[in-house]
Design an enzyme around this catalytic site. Structure first.
Site, short mmCIF file in Angstrom:
data_model
loop_
_atom_site.label_atom_id
_atom_site.label_comp_id
_atom_site.label_asym_id
_atom_site.label_seq_id
_atom_site.Cartn_x
_atom_site.Cartn_y
_atom_site.Cartn_z
N THR A 185 0.85 -1.18 0.00
CA THR A 185 0.00 0.00 0.00
C THR A 185 0.89 1.24 0.00
O THR A 185 1.97 1.21 0.58
CB THR A 185 -0.92 0.00 1.23
OG1 THR A 185 -1.72 1.15 1.21
CG2 THR A 185 -0.16 -0.06 2.54
N GLU A 328 -5.10 -2.74 3.92
CA GLU A 328 -4.86 -3.34 5.24
C GLU A 328 -6.05 -4.14 5.76
O GLU A 328 -5.97 -4.82 6.77
CB GLU A 328 -4.56 -2.23 6.28
CG GLU A 328 -3.24 -1.53 6.12
CD GLU A 328 -3.30 -0.36 5.15
OE1 GLU A 328 -4.20 -0.35 4.27
OE2 GLU A 328 -2.44 0.53 5.24
N LYS A 438 -5.92 10.65 -4.83
CA LYS A 438 -6.38 9.40 -5.46
C LYS A 438 -6.90 9.71 -6.85
O LYS A 438 -7.96 10.28 -7.02
CB LYS A 438 -7.45 8.73 -4.61
CG LYS A 438 -7.61 7.26 -4.98
CD LYS A 438 -8.34 6.48 -3.93
CE LYS A 438 -8.03 5.00 -4.08
NZ LYS A 438 -8.72 4.19 -3.09
N TRP A 443 -3.17 5.75 -6.14
CA TRP A 443 -2.63 6.82 -5.30
C TRP A 443 -1.48 7.57 -5.97
O TRP A 443 -0.64 6.96 -6.62
CB TRP A 443 -2.09 6.23 -4.01
CG TRP A 443 -3.12 5.75 -3.05
CD1 TRP A 443 -3.28 4.46 -2.62
CD2 TRP A 443 -4.11 6.52 -2.37
NE1 TRP A 443 -4.31 4.40 -1.73
CE2 TRP A 443 -4.84 5.65 -1.55
CE3 TRP A 443 -4.45 7.88 -2.39
CZ2 TRP A 443 -5.89 6.08 -0.76
CZ3 TRP A 443 -5.50 8.30 -1.60
CH2 TRP A 443 -6.20 7.41 -0.79
P1 AMP Z 1 -6.28 1.60 -0.57
O1 AMP Z 1 -5.51 1.02 0.55
O2 AMP Z 1 -5.44 2.01 -1.73
O3 AMP Z 1 -7.39 0.69 -0.99
O4 AMP Z 1 -6.97 2.95 -0.08
C1 AMP Z 1 -7.72 3.02 1.08
C2 AMP Z 1 -8.27 4.40 1.25
O5 AMP Z 1 -9.21 4.70 0.20
C3 AMP Z 1 -9.06 4.60 2.52
O6 AMP Z 1 -8.23 4.88 3.63
C4 AMP Z 1 -9.93 5.80 2.16
O7 AMP Z 1 -9.23 7.03 2.30
C5 AMP Z 1 -10.22 5.57 0.70
N1 AMP Z 1 -11.53 4.91 0.58
C6 AMP Z 1 -11.78 3.60 0.42
N2 AMP Z 1 -13.10 3.37 0.34
C7 AMP Z 1 -13.72 4.57 0.47
C8 AMP Z 1 -15.09 5.00 0.47
N3 AMP Z 1 -16.09 4.14 0.32
N4 AMP Z 1 -15.33 6.32 0.64
C9 AMP Z 1 -14.32 7.21 0.77
N5 AMP Z 1 -13.01 6.86 0.77
C10 AMP Z 1 -12.72 5.57 0.63
#
Ligand code: AMP
Length: 550
Positions: A185, A328, A438, A443
């Site tokens: 990540t 995570e 994002k 990212w």
């Molecule tokens: P990743 O580990 O790349 O999947 O990113 C996780 C992050 O994506 C989370 O900590 C959030 O900041 C964002 N995220 C994931 N799902 C949502 C959602 N349904 N609404 C808003 N932000 C989200």
């Protein structure tokens, strides 16, 4: 204590392999691309065994990481099964990362061998000399005419399988807590961090997804994970398909919106999952396609844009459903749903409920904490940091001394998201504390981008923020203060960034400022910058950048 008298069977991925073969041997895995392929579990499972034997023959040690650079495809499913079932660790790598990050990740995991789709070889092969542990690169021919390097480390996937018997895999996974897969990540600071899933967490997560109030996946479903298989095990959907016997439809290298629309209608897909950027691009391609088979569209990884959801509701009669998760967290922690509390809501109100993350799935808990560590009331109006806990959630990062600050003293994961929870347990994300941008579901590290910009000798300082973008969700906007007395141009800066960061990281918007506002503690105030540039519409992304991402 009196012990229960139930059979003690470890929850492992080989159990999923057996289930797919014995209960659902006739169910199909379809892979799109230039030449669509169809195979049943009865055909795939002997190939999985051959693959495990091939890794034995290559002397891949027990517990070693095996990297994959692959699209969503049948062969990637075979790797999802063979690598963990033979006691190795499946390490899926995001081929869209910048070369330096890929090298860091492959070396950090100490990948022993790599499996690479032929169409992705141009990304991987130029980096091979920077990989310190990789002994072989096994090429999976997914069409196209990418030339193969003349190098003894290169092997062919189908040749390897052909030379092996389809006899049972010799390794037995006795401990369900053994590591099964690894996914990195991106962090706000420093290098990416690995999340190491266990056999147990993968199996439990795949079961969770079947829940009627989660995704209600069943044998009659046709599941199309558009979310890449390098991203948190494609949100667990391939393993869930093995649990319930649904058909799997995978795009292969054919990820262009028109191809995806064709795939969804041709195979009467019932369930699909992707980030909002994909749903936005797909919208204009839906005309002329019969999508009446669809019953559930998951829009995860970020907020749901209500206008987009409305467009889906109008076009195909189905709004988008949100879900919240992180690398995570395996990743699914909450899924949007309409509960008894929402009876009687109008279509518009129902759509808005489905556009928020929703309640926690079984085996997981969520809480929202104030800055001073007090749990906030579940009144839907008291924001705080979202923290999560459960058997499918990381307890630490891969490697030592990494990211310990992400875990609380009582073992909960600090997500860095700011959220509220209402009296029905429904989660709503207010903002992220992180400054990552994002873009298109991927990212961009603002810190890395800032550092790359500040490597320009004529830059005094630079701060990067994310600004809303109709196509990519967010795009980076760079605020740059030139060094005194220089005549820095925006084209200079863009030129400087080419080759230093992935081309889709390069901001379309660069603002030359006299100073960057500071907070009281002397840090850059990104909040002020965000306020200042909130209404800035970003110009179209250069066509080359779009191609690189597609
Ligand atoms: P990743 O580990 O790349 O999947 O990113 C996780 C992050 O994506 C989370 O900590 C959030 O900041 C964002 N995220 C994931 N799902 C949502 C959602 N349904 N609404 C808003 N932000 C989200």
């Amino acid at each position: 204590m009196i012990r229960g008298l139930m059979q003690d069977r470890p929850l492992t991925i080989p159990g999923l392999l057996t289930r797919a073969e014995t209960s659902f041997g006739h169910k199909r895995i379809i892979t799109g691309g230039t030449e669509e392929t169809v195979a049943t579990w009865a055909e795939i499972t002997p190939r999985v065994r051959r693959l495990a034997h091939a890794m034995d023959a290559l002397q891949v040690p027990a517990g070693a990481c095996v990297g994959t650079f692959a699209w969503n495809s049948q062969r990637h499913v075979e790797l999802y099964l063979a690598i963990p079932s033979s006691g190795r660790i499946l390490h899926t790598v995001n081929h869209r990362l910048h070369g330096e990050q890929i090298s860091f990740i492959v070396n950090d995991a100490a990948d022993d061998i790599l499996f690479v789709d032929r169409t992705l070889l141009p990304v991987v092969w130029p980096l091979v000399s920077s990989f310190t542990s990789v002994r072989h690169v096994i090429v999976m021919d997914d069409g196209g005419d990418v030339p193969l390097p003349d190098d003894p480390r290169i092997l062919d996937y189908e040749d390897l399988l052909r030379g092996q018997p389809k006899t049972p895999i010799e390794t037995v996974i006795e401990d369900e807590h053994a590591a099964a897969s690894l996914c990195y990540t991106s962090g706000t600071t420093g290098n990416p961090k690995g999340v190491l899933y266990s056999h147990r967490s993968v199996v439990l997560h795949s079961l969770l997804l079947l829940g009627a109030d989660v995704f209600a996946l069943s044998e009659s479903d046709v599941i199309a994970p558009i979310v890449p298989m390098f991203h948190v095990n494609a949100w667990g959907l391939p393993y869930a398909a093995m649990q319930c016997g649904a058909d799997l439809v995978l795009p292969g290298p054919g990820t262009a919106p028109a191809e995806l629309a064709g795939l969804l209608s041709r195979h009467r897909v019932t369930f699909s999952a992707a980030v909002s950027t994909v749903w936005r691009q797909l919208l204009s391609e839906l005309d002329g396609h019969d999508l009446s088979g669809l019953r559930h569209l998951v829009c995860g990884g970020g907020a749901v844009d209500d206008a987009l959801s409305l467009a889906y509701q109008t076009t195909i009669g189905l709004p988008l459903s949100n879900a919240w998760g992180m690398t995570e967290t395996s990743p699914v922690v909450t899924t949007a749903r309409l509960g008894t509390a929402h009876r009687g809501l109008s279509a518009e109100e129902s759509r808005q409920v489905l556009g928020t993350p929703g309640p926690a799935v079984p085996l997981t808990e969520i809480r929202v904490m104030s800055d001073d560590g007090v749990e906030q009331p579940r009144d839907g109006a008291s924001p705080g940091e979202l923290q999560v806990s459960g058997t499918t959630i990381a307890s630490a990062y891969f490697g030592t001394d990494r990211g310990a600050e992400s875990f609380t003293a009582d073992g909960w994961l600090r997500t860095g998201d700011v959220a509220t929870i209402d009296r029905w347990g429904h989660l709503r994300i207010v903002d992220r504390t992180k400054d990552l941008v994002k873009s298109g579901g991927e990212w961009i590290s603002s810190v890395e981008l800032e550092n790359a910009i500040m490597a320009h000798p004529e830059v005094h300082e630079a701060a990067v923020i994310g600004v809303a973008d109709p196509r990519w969700g967010e795009r980076p906007l760079a605020c740059v203060v030139p060094a005194p007395g220089v005549t820095l141009t925006i084209e200079d800066l863009r030129q400087h960034l080419r080759g230093r960061v992935a081309s889709w990281w390069i901001p379309e918007q660069i603002e030359l400022l006299e100073e960057i506002p500071m907070t009281a503690t002397g840090k850059w105030s990104k909040q002020s910058l965000r306020r200042r540039f909130a209404d800035t519409a970003s110009p179209a992304v250069a066509e080359d950048d779009v191609k690189e991402r597609a």
